[in-house]
Design a protein around this motif. Sequence first.
Motif, PDB file in Angstrom:
ATOM      1  N   ILE A   1       0.769  -1.199   0.159  1.00 21.46           N
ATOM      2  CA  ILE A   1      -0.181   0.056  -0.015  1.00 21.46           C
ATOM      3  C   ILE A   1       0.777   1.239   0.150  1.00 21.46           C
ATOM      4  O   ILE A   1       0.620   2.222  -0.737  1.00 21.46           O
ATOM      5  N   ASN A   2       1.899   1.225   0.846  1.00 21.09           N
ATOM      6  CA  ASN A   2       2.406   2.742   1.354  1.00 21.09           C
ATOM      7  C   ASN A   2       3.328   2.941   0.043  1.00 21.09           C
ATOM      8  O   ASN A   2       3.334   4.089  -0.252  1.00 21.09           O
ATOM      9  N   PRO A   3       4.075   2.199  -0.970  1.00 19.16           N
ATOM     10  CA  PRO A   3       4.919   2.680  -1.904  1.00 19.16           C
ATOM     11  C   PRO A   3       3.967   3.138  -2.995  1.00 19.16           C
ATOM     12  O   PRO A   3       4.371   4.164  -3.695  1.00 19.16           O
ATOM     13  N   HIS A   4       2.639   3.187  -3.012  1.00 22.00           N
ATOM     14  CA  HIS A   4       1.728   3.775  -4.030  1.00 22.00           C
ATOM     15  C   HIS A   4       1.118   5.280  -3.578  1.00 22.00           C
ATOM     16  O   HIS A   4       0.383   5.772  -4.555  1.00 22.00           O
ATOM     17  N   ILE A   5       1.396   5.537  -2.221  1.00 17.38           N
ATOM     18  CA  ILE A   5       0.840   6.801  -1.797  1.00 17.38           C
ATOM     19  C   ILE A   5       1.793   7.875  -2.017  1.00 17.38           C
ATOM     20  O   ILE A   5       3.016   7.778  -1.500  1.00 17.38           O
ATOM     21  N   GLU A   6       1.396   8.994  -2.564  1.00 19.15           N
ATOM     22  CA  GLU A   6       2.312  10.113  -2.498  1.00 19.15           C
ATOM     23  C   GLU A   6       2.198  11.203  -1.404  1.00 19.15           C
ATOM     24  O   GLU A   6       3.006  11.679  -0.846  1.00 19.15           O
ATOM     25  N   LYS A   7       0.861  11.318  -0.795  1.00 23.22           N
ATOM     26  CA  LYS A   7       0.660  11.957   0.551  1.00 23.22           C
ATOM     27  C   LYS A   7      -0.478  11.464   1.259  1.00 23.22           C
ATOM     28  O   LYS A   7      -1.276  11.178   0.608  1.00 23.22           O
ATOM     29  N   ALA A   8      -0.419  11.569   2.551  1.00 26.73           N
ATOM     30  CA  ALA A   8      -1.778  11.342   3.503  1.00 26.73           C
ATOM     31  C   ALA A   8      -1.945  12.489   4.322  1.00 26.73           C
ATOM     32  O   ALA A   8      -0.606  12.816   5.132  1.00 26.73           O
ATOM     33  N   THR A   9      -3.016  12.637   4.574  1.00 26.18           N
ATOM     34  CA  THR A   9      -3.360  13.838   5.348  1.00 26.18           C
ATOM     35  C   THR A   9      -4.481  13.402   6.304  1.00 26.18           C
ATOM     36  O   THR A   9      -5.403  13.023   5.963  1.00 26.18           O
ATOM     37  N   SER A  10      -4.344  13.365   7.751  1.00 22.36           N
ATOM     38  CA  SER A  10      -5.332  12.918   8.547  1.00 22.36           C
ATOM     39  C   SER A  10      -6.234  14.040   9.419  1.00 22.36           C
ATOM     40  O   SER A  10      -5.276  15.257   9.837  1.00 22.36           O
ATOM     41  N   HIS A  11      -7.354  13.857   9.911  1.00 19.67           N
ATOM     42  CA  HIS A  11      -7.983  14.704  10.621  1.00 19.67           C
ATOM     43  C   HIS A  11      -9.059  14.082  11.438  1.00 19.67           C
ATOM     44  O   HIS A  11      -9.523  12.771  11.065  1.00 19.67           O
ATOM     45  N   VAL A  12      -9.502  14.696  12.357  1.00 17.69           N
ATOM     46  CA  VAL A  12     -10.774  14.147  13.108  1.00 17.69           C
ATOM     47  C   VAL A  12     -12.007  15.121  13.092  1.00 17.69           C
ATOM     48  O   VAL A  12     -11.836  16.153  13.258  1.00 17.69           O
ATOM     49  N   THR A  13     -13.139  14.717  12.862  1.00 12.47           N
ATOM     50  CA  THR A  13     -14.330  15.630  12.876  1.00 12.47           C
ATOM     51  C   THR A  13     -15.136  15.188  13.880  1.00 12.47           C
ATOM     52  O   THR A  13     -15.145  13.849  14.259  1.00 12.47           O
ATOM     53  N   ARG A  14     -16.315  15.737  14.317  1.00 10.72           N
ATOM     54  CA  ARG A  14     -17.258  15.413  15.189  1.00 10.72           C
ATOM     55  C   ARG A  14     -18.720  15.575  14.564  1.00 10.72           C
ATOM     56  O   ARG A  14     -19.059  16.609  14.122  1.00 10.72           O
ATOM     57  N   PHE A  15     -19.514  14.588  14.499  1.00 13.85           N
ATOM     58  CA  PHE A  15     -20.984  14.560  14.242  1.00 13.85           C
ATOM     59  C   PHE A  15     -21.628  15.536  14.687  1.00 13.85           C
ATOM     60  O   PHE A  15     -21.752  15.545  16.137  1.00 13.85           O
TER      61      PHE A  15
END
Length: 255
Positions: free
Chosen positions: A114-128
């Motif tokens: 998986i990782n070799p094919h990812i250029e960038k990853a951005t994470s966050h958390v939201t609340r419903f």
Amino acid sequence: MKKRMNYVIILTMGIALNWALFSSSIAQTEPLGPLMSVTEFTIKPGHEMQFREGIKAWKACYLENKGDWTWRMWQRQQGEGSVFVLASDMANWAEMDKTDESSKKCQDLARTLINPHIEKATSHVTRFQLGMSKGSALTEDIIRVSFYDLNPINGHRLMEVVKEVEGIRKSAGLEPGGYWYQWQTGGPESPSFHHVMPYKDYAAMDIIQEGVWQTVEKNAGKAKRDELQAAFRSSLQNTWNYIYTLDKDISRPSK
């Protein structure tokens, strides 16, 4: 998304997640809704098929090891590049303290497939956001997501207007059509809220329905419509939207 995400992709990529909590200027009048952990993956050009096959292999391993985590993988249909969004519900922040032994057994697949094919990853958390959102769970395969970046001066008005508008709609016998989320973490370019409008298929987007402001004017008068519309617009610094489709082969919405 629990600590399992650290073993699946985030930790194995060596990405440091510096999630800075921000305090909301909007008074909390509703019970707290559940959280959602979201990771947006920008895929390297020409690597979409390899990325999907890698997720499939990881998913098969995870299910074989009786993992109980559930998630949805959405593919963005517009905008620059190939983007997938991994979304998973969390009841509360305490879920981030948990580890997932099943995912540990599959982490080598994430690292190599998986990782070799990812250029960038951005994470966050939201609340419903309860009260102003649709009461039933999301089951549709297509969503239009609108993002809202607040005006530093009038941004507090956004949810005030949304609540009042939904109150008017409710008095007219109409329920909320979508889902509101408040961002709990994010960077300088992150929005403060986003709204998810579900559709069963693309044809459903062709159905002309009464607009929100039309409903407000019909049930509360033109003056109230103009007042709320002006307040809504003045609360925003920027807004944008994308359409996403659910990739069922690499999702697990339920156990």
